[in-house]
Scaffold this active site. Structure first.
Site, PDB file in Angstrom:
ATOM      1  N   THR A 103       0.804  -1.292   0.685  1.00 15.01           N
ATOM      2  CA  THR A 103      -0.480  -0.257   0.087  1.00 15.01           C
ATOM      3  C   THR A 103       1.054   1.130  -0.116  1.00 15.01           C
ATOM      4  OG1 THR A 103      -0.198  -0.239   2.446  1.00 15.01           O
ATOM      5  CG2 THR A 103      -1.721  -1.132   1.210  1.00 15.01           C
ATOM      6  N   ASP A 104      -0.079   2.592   0.032  1.00 15.47           N
ATOM      7  CA  ASP A 104       0.756   4.089  -0.263  1.00 15.47           C
ATOM      8  C   ASP A 104       1.029   4.860   1.012  1.00 15.47           C
ATOM      9  OD1 ASP A 104       1.116   3.170  -3.232  1.00 15.47           O
ATOM     10  OD2 ASP A 104      -0.579   3.431  -3.093  1.00 15.47           O
TER      11      ASP A 104
ATOM     12  N   SER B  54       1.393   8.977   4.596  1.00 19.86           N
ATOM     13  CA  SER B  54       0.940   8.659   3.070  1.00 19.86           C
ATOM     14  C   SER B  54       1.388   9.404   2.459  1.00 19.86           C
ATOM     15  CB  SER B  54      -0.733   9.757   2.923  1.00 19.86           C
ATOM     16  OG  SER B  54      -1.165   9.451   2.228  1.00 19.86           O
ATOM     17  N   ARG B  55       1.698   7.844   1.944  1.00 18.71           N
ATOM     18  CA  ARG B  55       2.813   8.462   0.712  1.00 18.71           C
ATOM     19  C   ARG B  55       2.801   9.108  -0.247  1.00 18.71           C
ATOM     20  NH1 ARG B  55       3.462   2.954   1.518  1.00 18.71           N
ATOM     21  NH2 ARG B  55       5.341   2.731   3.510  1.00 18.71           N
ATOM     22  N   VAL B  56       1.267   9.476  -1.110  1.00 17.08           N
ATOM     23  CA  VAL B  56       1.328   9.611  -1.560  1.00 17.08           C
ATOM     24  C   VAL B  56       0.548  11.087  -1.676  1.00 17.08           C
ATOM     25  CG1 VAL B  56       1.951   8.609  -3.755  1.00 17.08           C
ATOM     26  CG2 VAL B  56      -0.271   8.667  -2.775  1.00 17.08           C
TER      27      VAL B  56
END
Ligand code: ATP
Ligand code: MG
Length: 547
Positions: A378-379, A404-406
Site C-alpha cells: 500500500t501507499d 501517507s506516501r502520495v
C-alpha cells in the site's frame, strides 16, 4: 462401449444417426433418451460433451463444447475431479445438481475445485462439466444501494436486478501508460486523517490496528462523507459477524449513504470460497465506475480474514504451504488485488479507484507476515492503537506511526497551511510527554508546549459518524494551532469547537465558502478568520461566565 453417446429427447432415426456418426468422425454410436433436452442432441465423446441442442425460446443452435469429468473426492467445500481435460484455471464448472464450482488447481489428470454454494448433496461419481466462463459479477448503477454476495446474488431481500453488464472478478491491473499520479483529495471527513495523513483518489491506504480499535468506524465515516463528494463506495465485508454487517448497513441507511454505496458481504458463516472471492468481486464493481471515468472507493474489511479464508482453501486443496501456513501466493493474491486501484489519465477516461484495505493485528504486532505484506503493497497506513482507544482518544490514530506516501500531493493548500504546524506541534508534544513523566520541575516553555499538545489532541477527537467538511476542518485546526484553545479547559474543547463553527456559520459563512472555493487561506481570509475566531471566543467566555 461405443465411441459416442447421443442424448436426445426422442430416438433419432438410423439414417440420421449415420449422418451424425460421420459428422462426429466416430466409428460407433449409441442413442439414449433424455427428457431434459428441449430439441437437438448432446454428443458425449470421451470426456467431452458437444452441445447440439436447440434453445426453443431463441430458436438457435447452441453448438457449444464442454469438457466433462467425475467428482472423485469431496469434503469441506472442496472437490477433486478427474477428466475435465479442457478446464481452465479460474473457470466455472457446473456439477450435476447445478451447483457451481471454481477451478483453482489443475494437473494433467485432475482438477481441484472449490464449491460455490451448498456442497451437502454432492457425492463422488457426480458429473462435472466446464462452462467456458470465468467468474464474473453484475455491475452498473443499479447495484448502488444493494447488499449482495460475491456472486452478485442479492442479500437484502429486494428483487434480483437485471444487469446490463458483467465484470470479471479477476482482471489485469491497468498498465503504467494508462495511469497518472494522484492529485485529487479523497476527503474522509476525519480531521486527523485529512490534516496529517491525507489520502488521494486512486491511492491505496491501509487501515491497521488490533481488534476493536475503530477500524471499521473510519471506513464508515469515510463512506458517509462521500455523500457530497461524488465518490461511489463499495464496502466489502469479509468473514465478519452478520450482526455487525447489519449494524453497519443500518448506520449507512440512517445517514442516507446507501444511495452511493454497495455492500458486498461474505460473512463468517459463508464458505471460505465466498470469503476469498469477496474482495475481487468488490474490486470488479469499483472498476465499473473507474472505467466510466468516475471516482470510486473500495474498502476491504478485512484482508486478515481474507488471508485466513485463502489459507483454508489452499490447505484443503493440498497446496504446499509457506510461512505461518499461508499459501505461497498470498502476497500475489493481495498485490494483484490492490494494484487494480489507480488513477487513470485523461486519455483513459480519468477515473479513479481508491482502496482502503483493513488489517487486524495481534497485540499491535506490525511485523507479522500478513501486516508486513500489505504495508509493503500500500501507499501508506493509518495505524490505530488500543492504548489510545482505551484512554478515550477516538479515532485512536497513532499519528507518529501513520503515513501517507502520495496523498500530500492531493491535499488542498488551505489544509496544508494549517496542518503543517499541527504535525509539528504534536510531534513535539509526543517527545516532551515521554520526558515530562520523569521531570518534576518543568520550565515555562515546556509547559506551554505540553498544554498546546494536549489541547490539539483533544481537538482531533471525533465521533465515528460525524465527518466534517474540509473547510470546517481548516477553521477548527487553525484555531488550535494559533493558540486559541490554550487557555480553555480540556473538557470544553469539543464544546467550544461546536460553538466556533456555528458562530462562523452564522456571522461569516462566506469564510467557509471562500476556503471551499479558493482552496487556500489568502491573507485577507486569515485576517477575517483571526477576527471572527477571537470574537467567537469572547462570546463563548461571556456565555460561560453568565451561566
Ligand atoms: P473489529 O476488530 O471488531 O472489527 P474495529 O477495529 O473495526 O473492530 P469498530 O467496530 O470500528 O472497531 O469500533 C469498535 C467500537 O468503538 C464500536 O462500538 C464503535 O462504535 C466505537 N468507536 C469507534 N470509533 C469511535 C469514535 N470515533 N468515537 C466513538 N466511538 C467509536
Ligand atoms: Mg471492524
Amino acid at each position: 462401449m461405443p465411441d459416442a453417446l447421443i442424448r436426445s429427447r426422442v430416438i433419432i432415426s438410423p439414417d440420421e444417426l449415420i449422418k451424425v456418426k460421420k459428422h462426429l468422425g466416430v466409428s460407433s454410436i449409441k442413442n439414449e433418451i433424455d427428457a431434459s433436452i428441449p430439441a437437438g442432441f448432446l454428443a458425449e465423446i470421451g470426456d467431452k460433451i458437444f452441445d447440439f441442442t436447440i434453445d426453443i425460446n431463441q430458436a438457435s443452435h447452441r453448438q457449444k463444447e464442454y469438457s466433462i469429468g467425475r467428482i472423485t473426492l469431496i469434503g469441506d467445500g472442496v472437490a477433486e475431479a478427474d477428466g475435465l481435460s479442457e478446464a481452465m484455471m479460474g473457470e466455472i464448472v457446473e456439477i450435476e445438481d447445478k451447483t457451481r464450482g471454481l477451478v483453482l488447481n489443475l494437473s494433467v489428470k485432475s482438477a481441484g475445485i472449490v464449491i460455490l454454494g451448498d456442497n451437502s448433496r454432492i457425492k463422488p461419481g457426480d458429473l462435472v462439466k466446464t462452462t467456458g466462463r470465468l467468474l464474473s459479477i453484475p455491475v452498473g448503477q443499479e447495484v448502488l444501494g444493494r447488499v449482495i454476495d460475491p456472486l452478485g446474488q442479492p442479500l437484502d431481500g429486494k428483487p434480483e436486478f437485471l444487469p446490463q453488464k458483467f465484470n470479471p472478478l479477476e482482471k489485469i491491473a491497468p498498465g503504467v501508460m494508462a495511469r497518472q499520479s494522484v492529485s485529487v483529495p479523497l476527503q474522509t471527513g476525519i480531521k486527523a486523517i485529512d490534516g496529517m495523513i491525507p489520502i488521494g483518489r486512486g491511492q491505496r491506504e491501509l487501515i491497521i490496528g488490533d481488534r476493536q480499535t475503530g477500524k471499521t468506524s473510519i471506513a464508515l465515516s469515510t463512506i458517509i462523507n462521500q455523500k457530497n463528494e461524488g465518490v461511489f463506495c463499495v464496502y466489502v465485508a469479509i468473514g465478519q459477524k452478520r450482526s455487525n454487517i447489519a449494524q453497519f448497513i443500518a448506520v449507512l441507511e440512517k445517514f442516507g449513504a446507501m444511495s452511493h454505496t454497495v455492500v458486498v458481504a461474505a460473512s463468517a458463516s459463508n464458505s471460505p470460497a465466498m470469503q476469498y472471492l469477496a474482495p475481487y468481486a468488490g474490486c470488479a464493481i469499483g472498476e465499473y465506475f473507474l472505467e466510466k471515468g468516475q471516482d470510486a472507493l473500495v474498502i476491504y474489511d478485512d484482508l486478515s480474514k481474507h488471508s485466513w479464508a485463502y489459507r483454508q482453501i489452499s490447505l484443503l486443496l493440498r497446496r504446499p504451504s509457506g510461512r505461518e501456513a499461508y499459501p505461497g501466493d498470498i502476497f500475489y493474491a493481495h498485490s494483484r488485488l490492490l494494484e487494480r486501484s489507480c488513477r487513470l489519465n485523461q486519455k483513459s477516461g480519468g477515473g479513479s479507484l481508491t482502496a482502503m484495505p483493513v488489517i487486524e493485528t495481534q497485540a499491535g504486532d506490525l511485523s507479522a507476515y500478513i501486516p508486513t505484506n500489505v504495508i509493503s503493497i500500500t501507499d501508506g497506513q493509518i495505524y490505530l492503537e488500543s492504548d489510545l482507544f482505551n484512554s478515550g482518544q477516538k479515532p485512536a490514530i497513532n499519528v507518529g506511526n501513520s503515513v501517507s506516501r502520495v496523498g500530500g500531493a492531493a491535499q488542498i493548500k488551505a489544509i496544508k497551511q494549517v496542518a503543517g504546524r499541527l504535525r509539528l506541534d504534536l510531534a513535539q508534544y509526543r517527545e516532551l510527554q515521554a520526558f515530562a513523566q520523569f521531570a518534576s520541575d518543568l520550565d515555562e516553555r515546556t509547559k506551554k508546549d505540553l498544554n498546546r499538545g494536549a489541547k490539539l489532541t483533544e481537538l482531533l477527537k471525533q465521533d465515528r459518524d460525524d465527518p466534517m467538511p474540509v473547510e470546517r476542518q481548516v477553521v477548527s485546526i487553525w484555531a488550535g494551532t494559533n493558540g486559541i484553545l490554550d487557555d480553555l479547559d480540556l473538557g470544553k474543547i469539543k464544546n467550544f469547537e461546536n460553538h466556533l463553527l456555528a458562530y462562523v456559520e452564522r456571522h461569516n459563512p462566506e469564510i467557509f465558502e471562500k476556503i471551499a472555493k479558493e482552496k487556500l487561506l489568502s491573507p485577507e481570509t486569515i485576517e477575517k478568520l483571526s477576527k471572527i475566531v477571537r470574537d467567537a471566543k469572547q462570546v463563548y467566555i461571556q456565555e460561560e461566565n453568565g451561566d
